[in-house]
Motif scaffolding. Sequence first.
Motif, PDB file in Angstrom:
ATOM      1  N   GLU A   1       0.810  -1.218   0.000  1.00  0.00           N
ATOM      2  CA  GLU A   1       0.000   0.000   0.000  1.00  0.00           C
ATOM      3  C   GLU A   1       0.842   1.267   0.000  1.00  0.00           C
ATOM      4  O   GLU A   1       0.455   2.285  -0.558  1.00  0.00           O
ATOM      5  CB  GLU A   1      -0.904  -0.020   1.229  1.00  0.00           C
ATOM      6  CG  GLU A   1      -2.003   0.987   1.191  1.00  0.00           C
ATOM      7  CD  GLU A   1      -2.943   0.781   2.355  1.00  0.00           C
ATOM      8  OE1 GLU A   1      -3.003   1.685   3.207  1.00  0.00           O
ATOM      9  OE2 GLU A   1      -3.608  -0.274   2.412  1.00  0.00           O
ATOM     10  N   ASP A   2       2.023   1.210   0.610  1.00  0.00           N
ATOM     11  CA  ASP A   2       2.843   2.423   0.718  1.00  0.00           C
ATOM     12  C   ASP A   2       4.269   2.273   0.201  1.00  0.00           C
ATOM     13  O   ASP A   2       5.103   3.127   0.427  1.00  0.00           O
ATOM     14  CB  ASP A   2       2.872   2.894   2.171  1.00  0.00           C
ATOM     15  CG  ASP A   2       3.586   1.909   3.086  1.00  0.00           C
ATOM     16  OD1 ASP A   2       3.768   0.744   2.701  1.00  0.00           O
ATOM     17  OD2 ASP A   2       3.972   2.324   4.192  1.00  0.00           O
ATOM     18  N   GLU A   3       4.557   1.190  -0.522  1.00  0.00           N
ATOM     19  CA  GLU A   3       5.927   0.974  -0.982  1.00  0.00           C
ATOM     20  C   GLU A   3       5.965   0.625  -2.467  1.00  0.00           C
ATOM     21  O   GLU A   3       5.153  -0.158  -2.958  1.00  0.00           O
ATOM     22  CB  GLU A   3       6.593  -0.145  -0.177  1.00  0.00           C
ATOM     23  CG  GLU A   3       8.069  -0.264  -0.451  1.00  0.00           C
ATOM     24  CD  GLU A   3       8.762  -1.241   0.492  1.00  0.00           C
ATOM     25  OE1 GLU A   3       9.936  -0.992   0.796  1.00  0.00           O
ATOM     26  OE2 GLU A   3       8.141  -2.234   0.899  1.00  0.00           O
TER      27      GLU A   3
ATOM     28  N   PHE B   1      11.216   2.216  -2.193  1.00  0.00           N
ATOM     29  CA  PHE B   1      11.010   3.444  -1.434  1.00  0.00           C
ATOM     30  C   PHE B   1       9.537   3.582  -1.085  1.00  0.00           C
ATOM     31  O   PHE B   1       8.672   2.971  -1.713  1.00  0.00           O
ATOM     32  CB  PHE B   1      11.509   4.675  -2.216  1.00  0.00           C
ATOM     33  CG  PHE B   1      10.811   4.890  -3.531  1.00  0.00           C
ATOM     34  CD1 PHE B   1       9.733   5.749  -3.633  1.00  0.00           C
ATOM     35  CD2 PHE B   1      11.240   4.228  -4.669  1.00  0.00           C
ATOM     36  CE1 PHE B   1       9.094   5.951  -4.846  1.00  0.00           C
ATOM     37  CE2 PHE B   1      10.607   4.419  -5.892  1.00  0.00           C
ATOM     38  CZ  PHE B   1       9.531   5.285  -5.976  1.00  0.00           C
ATOM     39  N   LYS B   2       9.281   4.391  -0.086  1.00  0.00           N
ATOM     40  CA  LYS B   2       7.911   4.685   0.328  1.00  0.00           C
ATOM     41  C   LYS B   2       7.289   5.615  -0.709  1.00  0.00           C
ATOM     42  O   LYS B   2       7.903   6.599  -1.122  1.00  0.00           O
ATOM     43  CB  LYS B   2       7.875   5.346   1.704  1.00  0.00           C
ATOM     44  CG  LYS B   2       8.434   4.475   2.814  1.00  0.00           C
ATOM     45  CD  LYS B   2       7.536   3.299   3.079  1.00  0.00           C
ATOM     46  CE  LYS B   2       8.052   2.486   4.248  1.00  0.00           C
ATOM     47  NZ  LYS B   2       7.311   1.260   4.438  1.00  0.00           N
ATOM     48  N   SER B   3       6.090   5.304  -1.129  1.00  0.00           N
ATOM     49  CA  SER B   3       5.439   6.107  -2.174  1.00  0.00           C
ATOM     50  C   SER B   3       5.288   7.562  -1.758  1.00  0.00           C
ATOM     51  O   SER B   3       5.393   8.466  -2.587  1.00  0.00           O
ATOM     52  CB  SER B   3       4.091   5.506  -2.566  1.00  0.00           C
ATOM     53  OG  SER B   3       3.239   5.405  -1.449  1.00  0.00           O
ATOM     54  N   LEU B   4       5.073   7.827  -0.480  1.00  0.00           N
ATOM     55  CA  LEU B   4       4.931   9.212  -0.013  1.00  0.00           C
ATOM     56  C   LEU B   4       6.235   9.991  -0.100  1.00  0.00           C
ATOM     57  O   LEU B   4       6.225  11.222  -0.071  1.00  0.00           O
ATOM     58  CB  LEU B   4       4.390   9.246   1.412  1.00  0.00           C
ATOM     59  CG  LEU B   4       2.923   8.817   1.563  1.00  0.00           C
ATOM     60  CD1 LEU B   4       2.523   8.774   3.031  1.00  0.00           C
ATOM     61  CD2 LEU B   4       2.003   9.739   0.786  1.00  0.00           C
ATOM     62  N   ALA B   5       7.375   9.291  -0.218  1.00  0.00           N
ATOM     63  CA  ALA B   5       8.674   9.960  -0.331  1.00  0.00           C
ATOM     64  C   ALA B   5       8.911  10.507  -1.738  1.00  0.00           C
ATOM     65  O   ALA B   5       9.780  11.355  -1.936  1.00  0.00           O
ATOM     66  CB  ALA B   5       9.797   8.992   0.039  1.00  0.00           C
TER      67      ALA B   5
ATOM     68  N   GLN C   1      11.898  14.754  -8.699  1.00  0.00           N
ATOM     69  CA  GLN C   1      11.659  13.326  -8.943  1.00  0.00           C
ATOM     70  C   GLN C   1      12.876  12.696  -9.612  1.00  0.00           C
ATOM     71  O   GLN C   1      13.310  11.619  -9.226  1.00  0.00           O
ATOM     72  CB  GLN C   1      10.422  13.131  -9.816  1.00  0.00           C
ATOM     73  CG  GLN C   1       9.138  13.508  -9.146  1.00  0.00           C
ATOM     74  CD  GLN C   1       7.955  13.559 -10.091  1.00  0.00           C
ATOM     75  OE1 GLN C   1       8.093  13.447 -11.310  1.00  0.00           O
ATOM     76  NE2 GLN C   1       6.768  13.743  -9.539  1.00  0.00           N
ATOM     77  N   LEU C   2      13.427  13.386 -10.618  1.00  0.00           N
ATOM     78  CA  LEU C   2      14.606  12.876 -11.311  1.00  0.00           C
ATOM     79  C   LEU C   2      15.784  12.746 -10.354  1.00  0.00           C
ATOM     80  O   LEU C   2      16.466  11.720 -10.332  1.00  0.00           O
ATOM     81  CB  LEU C   2      14.960  13.777 -12.491  1.00  0.00           C
ATOM     82  CG  LEU C   2      13.954  13.798 -13.636  1.00  0.00           C
ATOM     83  CD1 LEU C   2      14.263  14.934 -14.600  1.00  0.00           C
ATOM     84  CD2 LEU C   2      13.931  12.473 -14.366  1.00  0.00           C
ATOM     85  N   ASN C   3      16.012  13.768  -9.536  1.00  0.00           N
ATOM     86  CA  ASN C   3      17.106  13.730  -8.557  1.00  0.00           C
ATOM     87  C   ASN C   3      16.880  12.631  -7.530  1.00  0.00           C
ATOM     88  O   ASN C   3      17.822  11.931  -7.145  1.00  0.00           O
ATOM     89  CB  ASN C   3      17.260  15.082  -7.865  1.00  0.00           C
ATOM     90  CG  ASN C   3      17.839  16.126  -8.778  1.00  0.00           C
ATOM     91  OD1 ASN C   3      18.551  15.832  -9.731  1.00  0.00           O
ATOM     92  ND2 ASN C   3      17.517  17.384  -8.501  1.00  0.00           N
ATOM     93  N   PHE C   4      15.651  12.490  -7.064  1.00  0.00           N
ATOM     94  CA  PHE C   4      15.299  11.476  -6.067  1.00  0.00           C
ATOM     95  C   PHE C   4      15.657  10.078  -6.575  1.00  0.00           C
ATOM     96  O   PHE C   4      16.331   9.307  -5.897  1.00  0.00           O
ATOM     97  CB  PHE C   4      13.797  11.570  -5.753  1.00  0.00           C
ATOM     98  CG  PHE C   4      13.282  10.528  -4.821  1.00  0.00           C
ATOM     99  CD1 PHE C   4      13.493  10.626  -3.445  1.00  0.00           C
ATOM    100  CD2 PHE C   4      12.565   9.439  -5.302  1.00  0.00           C
ATOM    101  CE1 PHE C   4      12.994   9.651  -2.576  1.00  0.00           C
ATOM    102  CE2 PHE C   4      12.070   8.475  -4.449  1.00  0.00           C
ATOM    103  CZ  PHE C   4      12.291   8.577  -3.078  1.00  0.00           C
ATOM    104  N   VAL C   5      15.217   9.751  -7.796  1.00  0.00           N
ATOM    105  CA  VAL C   5      15.463   8.416  -8.350  1.00  0.00           C
ATOM    106  C   VAL C   5      16.957   8.216  -8.608  1.00  0.00           C
ATOM    107  O   VAL C   5      17.514   7.167  -8.280  1.00  0.00           O
ATOM    108  CB  VAL C   5      14.626   8.186  -9.632  1.00  0.00           C
ATOM    109  CG1 VAL C   5      15.050   6.904 -10.338  1.00  0.00           C
ATOM    110  CG2 VAL C   5      13.147   8.139  -9.282  1.00  0.00           C
TER     111      VAL C   5
ATOM    112  N   VAL D   1       6.653   5.652 -12.561  1.00  0.00           N
ATOM    113  CA  VAL D   1       6.075   5.939 -11.237  1.00  0.00           C
ATOM    114  C   VAL D   1       4.887   6.875 -11.385  1.00  0.00           C
ATOM    115  O   VAL D   1       3.829   6.655 -10.788  1.00  0.00           O
ATOM    116  CB  VAL D   1       7.124   6.547 -10.277  1.00  0.00           C
ATOM    117  CG1 VAL D   1       6.461   7.035  -8.990  1.00  0.00           C
ATOM    118  CG2 VAL D   1       8.203   5.532  -9.952  1.00  0.00           C
ATOM    119  N   ARG D   2       5.050   7.909 -12.203  1.00  0.00           N
ATOM    120  CA  ARG D   2       3.940   8.851 -12.405  1.00  0.00           C
ATOM    121  C   ARG D   2       2.717   8.139 -12.961  1.00  0.00           C
ATOM    122  O   ARG D   2       1.584   8.435 -12.568  1.00  0.00           O
ATOM    123  CB  ARG D   2       4.364   9.983 -13.335  1.00  0.00           C
ATOM    124  CG  ARG D   2       5.104  11.057 -12.621  1.00  0.00           C
ATOM    125  CD  ARG D   2       5.113  12.326 -13.457  1.00  0.00           C
ATOM    126  NE  ARG D   2       6.468  12.812 -13.491  1.00  0.00           N
ATOM    127  CZ  ARG D   2       7.236  12.914 -14.563  1.00  0.00           C
ATOM    128  NH1 ARG D   2       6.801  12.592 -15.742  1.00  0.00           N
ATOM    129  NH2 ARG D   2       8.460  13.357 -14.472  1.00  0.00           N
TER     130      ARG D   2
END
Length: 96
Positions: free
Chosen positions: A21-23, A40-44, A52-56, A86-87
């Motif tokens: 549900e959250d991962e 990763f947690k979806s809320l992150a 988003q690009l930097n995060f991934v 992801v989007r």
Amino acid sequence: MKSIQVTTSPLLKQFATVLSEDELALTSKLGTNTISRVRFKSLAFPADEAEQLNFVEELIDGQHPEAKGVLKGMFTACVRDQVRAVRELLDAGQAR
């Protein structure tokens, strides 16, 4: 489990998968070989596209630093396609 696949090139495929549900998980495959897989947690996942690009990229660099060398010039395209996957999951209401 819901998954979205984005084809970066004929041999390079990116997957975003709902694990719970959250991962979420992001996987990069070159042919049948997994180059990287991060969770990763979806809320992150940031709301801003540049973030988003930097995060991934940071997730992959931190957990699979060899991926950039293996993918060489295709690394950025792979990250961009993973963000897109992801989007698509989030837009479909499959995550978060």
